[in-house]
Design an enzyme around this catalytic site. Structure first.
Site, PDB file in Angstrom:
ATOM      1  CE1 TYR A  27     -15.822   4.402  -8.213  1.00 41.19           C
ATOM      2  CE2 TYR A  27     -13.500   4.058  -7.738  1.00 41.19           C
ATOM      3  CZ  TYR A  27     -14.827   3.689  -7.588  1.00 41.19           C
ATOM      4  OH  TYR A  27     -15.153   2.591  -6.821  1.00 41.19           O
ATOM      5  CG  ASP A  85      -2.124   0.875   1.132  1.00 46.39           C
ATOM      6  OD1 ASP A  85      -3.245   0.357   1.286  1.00 46.39           O
ATOM      7  OD2 ASP A  85      -1.955   2.084   0.847  1.00 46.39           O
ATOM      8  CG  PHE A  97     -24.428  -3.143  -4.782  1.00 39.92           C
ATOM      9  CD1 PHE A  97     -23.812  -4.252  -5.334  1.00 39.92           C
ATOM     10  CD2 PHE A  97     -25.410  -2.506  -5.516  1.00 39.92           C
ATOM     11  CE1 PHE A  97     -24.190  -4.747  -6.588  1.00 39.92           C
ATOM     12  CE2 PHE A  97     -25.800  -2.998  -6.775  1.00 39.92           C
ATOM     13  CZ  PHE A  97     -25.186  -4.108  -7.299  1.00 39.92           C
ATOM     14  CB  SER A 114     -17.596  -0.107  -8.196  1.00 38.17           C
ATOM     15  OG  SER A 114     -18.633   0.773  -7.821  1.00 38.17           O
ATOM     16  CB  SER A 127      -4.824   3.562   4.424  1.00 35.94           C
ATOM     17  OG  SER A 127      -3.691   3.214   3.643  1.00 35.94           O
ATOM     18  CE  LYS A 152     -13.016   0.430  -8.528  1.00 41.45           C
ATOM     19  NZ  LYS A 152     -12.056  -0.423  -7.802  1.00 41.45           N
TER      20      LYS A 152
END
Ligand code: WQD
Length: 337
Positions: free
Chosen positions: A150, A31, A178, A125, A36, A154
């Site tokens: 974005y 990461d 979802f 997504s 984060s 995906k």
């Protein structure tokens, strides 16, 4: 078996690490910590008793990505969460989003094909569906033209996977999430957005905590029963568990296609007002909110047909909406300690 989790210190990534470790897998997280914090590693260790290996890396950089695989030569599968994911920001910074999200994906696949690593689970997504023509939405429902870079990244990753899994030994499952909300029951891990939250649940919990003055409900004139948008909210732990069963399906070669898609939702939609009501009822907290104009880009309503995941993965969401809203609040309280 050693699994690489990219973006594993993020909200869904760290919950998935916990469930993978609970299922007996060894995990290494890569990461870049852009959204984060490495403290999450201590929290994961506290929950499972096992500290995941960790590499700070910008996986969109080919050399840094290869170094992860050079260092951990026992990686046998990859779960890919690493991506920028703010819809609004992607509209302002399309090039960064395409470079980062697609660059990470291509570096991972290149390393996997060169090293004989064949199991890939992709974080996708429900955004790929756009505004549904009919509900509940199935995996075979049409993928609509993306309304943000974005969502477009995906879609592009799913399309690239459809070719890559045909011509290489890499086989893949794309999980179409979802709306993930809530937190692990320990309240040691949860959603921790940088800055002002885009998403509904963290904005609700921060408002209830007094960090935000009031929640703005974006639009009350939609063609829905109470005029507010409807989404399929799913507990993040249920979502995390879906990644474990998807990976096991690949490992056990139970897949029926080189690339499979699964809707990972609960099959039930809730409006914004219903979420507020559930939050207030489950926590006993009164929420300060007001109606505001619609938010650009919001779709009216979407919820999943999850029968394919139930049938093929043997997976079904277990947590109800009050468990989601209460666990989100418990996490917000833990953050304040
Ligand atoms: C939910 C509902 C808002 C904030 C997005 C991405 C999706 C995924 C999850 C990354 C909507 C309303 C929200 C607020 C509000 N992202 N809302 N006031 O937009 O369904 O999905 O986030 O993986 O890909 O598209 O989630 O939580 O932003 O909004 O009224 O302050 O809550 O209008 O109806 P969304 P959300």
């Amino acid at each position: 078996m050693r699994i690489l989790i990219t973006g594993g210190t993020g909200f869904i990534g760290c919950h998935t690490t916990v469930e993978l470790q609970n299922a007996g897998f060894d995990v290494v997280i890569a990461d870049n910590l852009s959204n984060s914090n490495a403290k999450v590693l201590d929290r994961i260790e506290k929950i499972t008793g096992k500290r995941p290996d960790f590499v700070k890396a910008d996986l969109s950089n080919a050399r840094e990505c290869a170094l992860v695989f050079d260092t951990y030569t026992d990686i046998q599968g990859v779960i890919n969460f690493a991506a920028y994911k703010a819809v609004g920001e992607s509209v302002e910074k399309p090039v960064e989003y395409y470079k980062n999200n697609l660059g990470i994906f291509l570096n991972l696949i290149e390393n996997m094909t060169h090293r004989g690593i064949n199991y890939f689970v992709q974080s996708s997504s429900c955004t790929v569906y756009g505004e549904p023509d009919s509900l509940p939405i199935k995996e075979t429902s049409p993928v609509k033209k993306a309304t943000s870079p974005y969502g477009h990244t995906k879609q592009i990753v799913e399309e690239m996977l459809s070719f890559i899994t045909k011509s290489t030994p890499v086989k893949a499952i794309a999980l179409r999430y979802f709306n993930p909300i809530g937190a692990h029951e320990s309240a040691l891990i949860g959603e921790l957005p940088n800055g002002v939250p885009n998403n509904l649940m963290p904005f609700i919990t921060q408002t209830a905590m007094g960090i935000r003055k009031e929640l703005k409900v974006f639009g009350n004139d939609y063609p829905t029963p109470d005029g507010t948008c409807i989404r399929d909210y799913i507990h993040v732990v249920d979502l995390a568990k879906a990644h474990v069963v998807a990976l096991q399906r690949l490992i056990n070669k139970e897949y029926k296609e080189d690339l499979e898609f699964f809707n990972i939702g609960t099959g039930r939609g809730f409006s914004v007002l219903e979420i507020i009501d559930s939050f207030e009822k489950s926590t006993g907290k009164k929420l300060n909110w007001t109606f505001a104009p619609r938010r650009e880009g919001d779709i009216i309503q979407i919820w999943a047909d999850t029968s394919f995941a139930e049938k093929e993965l043997g997976w079904k969401a277990q947590e109800d909406i009050s468990s989601m809203t209460l666990s989100a609040w418990k996490w917000q309280e833990a953050l304040a300690e």
